[in-house]
Design an enzyme around this catalytic site. Structure first.
Site, PDB file in Angstrom:
ATOM      1  N   GLY A   1      57.948 -12.580   1.039  1.00  0.00           N
ATOM      2  CA  GLY A   1      56.445 -12.835   0.855  1.00  0.00           C
ATOM      3  C   GLY A   1      55.681 -11.844   0.046  1.00  0.00           C
ATOM      4  O   GLY A   1      54.249 -11.784   0.117  1.00  0.00           O
ATOM      5  N   GLN A   2      56.325 -10.856  -0.468  1.00  0.00           N
ATOM      6  CA  GLN A   2      55.922  -9.779  -1.258  1.00  0.00           C
ATOM      7  C   GLN A   2      55.190 -10.357  -2.563  1.00  0.00           C
ATOM      8  O   GLN A   2      55.573 -11.362  -3.408  1.00  0.00           O
ATOM      9  CB  GLN A   2      56.882  -8.827  -1.795  1.00  0.00           C
ATOM     10  CG  GLN A   2      56.269  -7.441  -2.387  1.00  0.00           C
ATOM     11  CD  GLN A   2      57.266  -6.497  -2.705  1.00  0.00           C
ATOM     12  OE1 GLN A   2      58.389  -6.659  -2.533  1.00  0.00           O
ATOM     13  NE2 GLN A   2      56.712  -5.515  -3.175  1.00  0.00           N
TER      14      GLN A   2
ATOM     15  N   HIS B   1      54.237  -1.175  -0.011  1.00  0.00           N
ATOM     16  CA  HIS B   1      52.911  -1.026   0.832  1.00  0.00           C
ATOM     17  C   HIS B   1      53.133  -1.696   2.285  1.00  0.00           C
ATOM     18  O   HIS B   1      53.994  -2.593   2.336  1.00  0.00           O
ATOM     19  CB  HIS B   1      51.633  -1.988   0.417  1.00  0.00           C
ATOM     20  CG  HIS B   1      52.063  -3.420  -0.126  1.00  0.00           C
ATOM     21  ND1 HIS B   1      52.622  -3.460  -1.308  1.00  0.00           N
ATOM     22  CD2 HIS B   1      51.666  -4.427   0.702  1.00  0.00           C
ATOM     23  CE1 HIS B   1      52.826  -4.932  -1.396  1.00  0.00           C
ATOM     24  NE2 HIS B   1      52.130  -5.597  -0.056  1.00  0.00           N
TER      25      HIS B   1
ATOM     26  N   HIS C   1      51.431  -2.945   5.366  1.00  0.00           N
ATOM     27  CA  HIS C   1      50.052  -3.505   5.919  1.00  0.00           C
ATOM     28  C   HIS C   1      49.999  -3.100   7.311  1.00  0.00           C
ATOM     29  O   HIS C   1      50.789  -3.011   8.167  1.00  0.00           O
ATOM     30  CB  HIS C   1      50.434  -5.277   6.253  1.00  0.00           C
ATOM     31  CG  HIS C   1      50.286  -5.853   4.911  1.00  0.00           C
ATOM     32  ND1 HIS C   1      49.564  -6.658   4.146  1.00  0.00           N
ATOM     33  CD2 HIS C   1      51.495  -6.086   3.783  1.00  0.00           C
ATOM     34  CE1 HIS C   1      49.972  -7.218   3.010  1.00  0.00           C
ATOM     35  NE2 HIS C   1      51.139  -6.951   2.975  1.00  0.00           N
TER      36      HIS C   1
ATOM     37  N   ASN D   1      56.245  -6.664   3.639  1.00  0.00           N
ATOM     38  CA  ASN D   1      56.890  -7.857   3.074  1.00  0.00           C
ATOM     39  C   ASN D   1      57.844  -7.197   1.768  1.00  0.00           C
ATOM     40  O   ASN D   1      57.355  -6.607   0.939  1.00  0.00           O
ATOM     41  CB  ASN D   1      55.886  -8.870   2.456  1.00  0.00           C
ATOM     42  CG  ASN D   1      55.096  -9.503   3.361  1.00  0.00           C
ATOM     43  OD1 ASN D   1      55.286  -9.719   4.485  1.00  0.00           O
ATOM     44  ND2 ASN D   1      53.607  -9.620   3.067  1.00  0.00           N
TER      45      ASN D   1
HETATM   46  P1  AMP Z   1      51.977  -8.607  -0.060  1.00  0.00           P
HETATM   47  O1  AMP Z   1      51.868 -10.191  -0.289  1.00  0.00           O
HETATM   48  O2  AMP Z   1      52.653  -7.980   0.901  1.00  0.00           O
HETATM   49  O3  AMP Z   1      52.792  -8.071  -1.622  1.00  0.00           O
HETATM   50  O4  AMP Z   1      50.530  -8.033  -0.059  1.00  0.00           O
HETATM   51  C1  AMP Z   1      49.848  -7.557  -1.206  1.00  0.00           C
HETATM   52  C2  AMP Z   1      48.408  -7.674  -0.727  1.00  0.00           C
HETATM   53  O5  AMP Z   1      47.523  -7.025  -1.629  1.00  0.00           O
HETATM   54  C3  AMP Z   1      47.759  -8.731  -0.342  1.00  0.00           C
HETATM   55  O6  AMP Z   1      47.279  -9.023   1.135  1.00  0.00           O
HETATM   56  C4  AMP Z   1      46.521  -8.764  -1.049  1.00  0.00           C
HETATM   57  O7  AMP Z   1      45.423  -9.341  -0.512  1.00  0.00           O
HETATM   58  C5  AMP Z   1      46.368  -7.371  -1.360  1.00  0.00           C
HETATM   59  N1  AMP Z   1      45.577  -6.884  -2.694  1.00  0.00           N
HETATM   60  C6  AMP Z   1      45.848  -7.663  -3.913  1.00  0.00           C
HETATM   61  N2  AMP Z   1      44.942  -6.880  -4.719  1.00  0.00           N
HETATM   62  C7  AMP Z   1      44.131  -6.069  -4.054  1.00  0.00           C
HETATM   63  C8  AMP Z   1      43.046  -5.216  -4.456  1.00  0.00           C
HETATM   64  N3  AMP Z   1      42.879  -5.047  -5.634  1.00  0.00           N
HETATM   65  N4  AMP Z   1      42.711  -4.329  -3.400  1.00  0.00           N
HETATM   66  C9  AMP Z   1      43.179  -4.454  -2.061  1.00  0.00           C
HETATM   67  N5  AMP Z   1      44.101  -5.333  -1.805  1.00  0.00           N
HETATM   68  C10 AMP Z   1      44.528  -6.165  -2.712  1.00  0.00           C
END
Ligand code: AMP
Ligand code: ZN
Length: 114
Positions: A93-94, A100, A102, A87
């Protein structure tokens, strides 16, 4: 980037369920999984998003993707198939602004994505 959540995971100042790590990347399970397998692969170096990557970062980008393949193998979803998602930005949707990947699997993924 001392205030970045994922930099803190790299630095081990906040905990995460680590799946894989090497010199360039760290992988850990998503805290709010959207599939039976949902792991994030991040570079140790801070980039706010995919949009920040330059030509010089092509090796790192490859490492990120190949680490995603390793995660899929470690999680037992390599044969069944899996999905990589990155994302990027607000419309993408980030929500966490440290690049990162997924890695999603363990169920059939729908298309088109939401
Ligand atoms: P995005 O929406 O693509 O930026 O993804 C961010 C992701 O980080 C989401 O799927 C969250 O559930 C995940 N996330 C947020 N905080 C943590 C954390 N402390 N440990 C693991 N995943 C996390
Ligand atoms: Zn960061």
């Amino acid at each position: 980037m001392s205030e970045c959540l994922f930099c803190k995971i790299v630095a081990r100042t906040i905990p995460a369920a680590l799946v894989y790590e090497d010199e360039q990347v760290v992988a850990f399970d998503d805290i709010n999984p959207q599939a039976p397998i949902h792991t994030l692969v991040i570079p140790r170096t801070h980039f706010a998003s995919m949009a920040e990557l330059q030509d010089a970062d092509v090796t790192l980008l490859g490492r990120l993707m190949l680490a995603g393949n390793k995660v899929a193998s470690l999680k037992g979803i390599a044969d069944a198939g899996y999905r990589f998602v990155v994302n990027t930005g607000i419309h993408g949707g980030q929500s966490v602004f440290h690049l990162h990947l997924h890695v999603l699997g363990g169920r059939h993924m729908g298309w088109p994505p939401g």
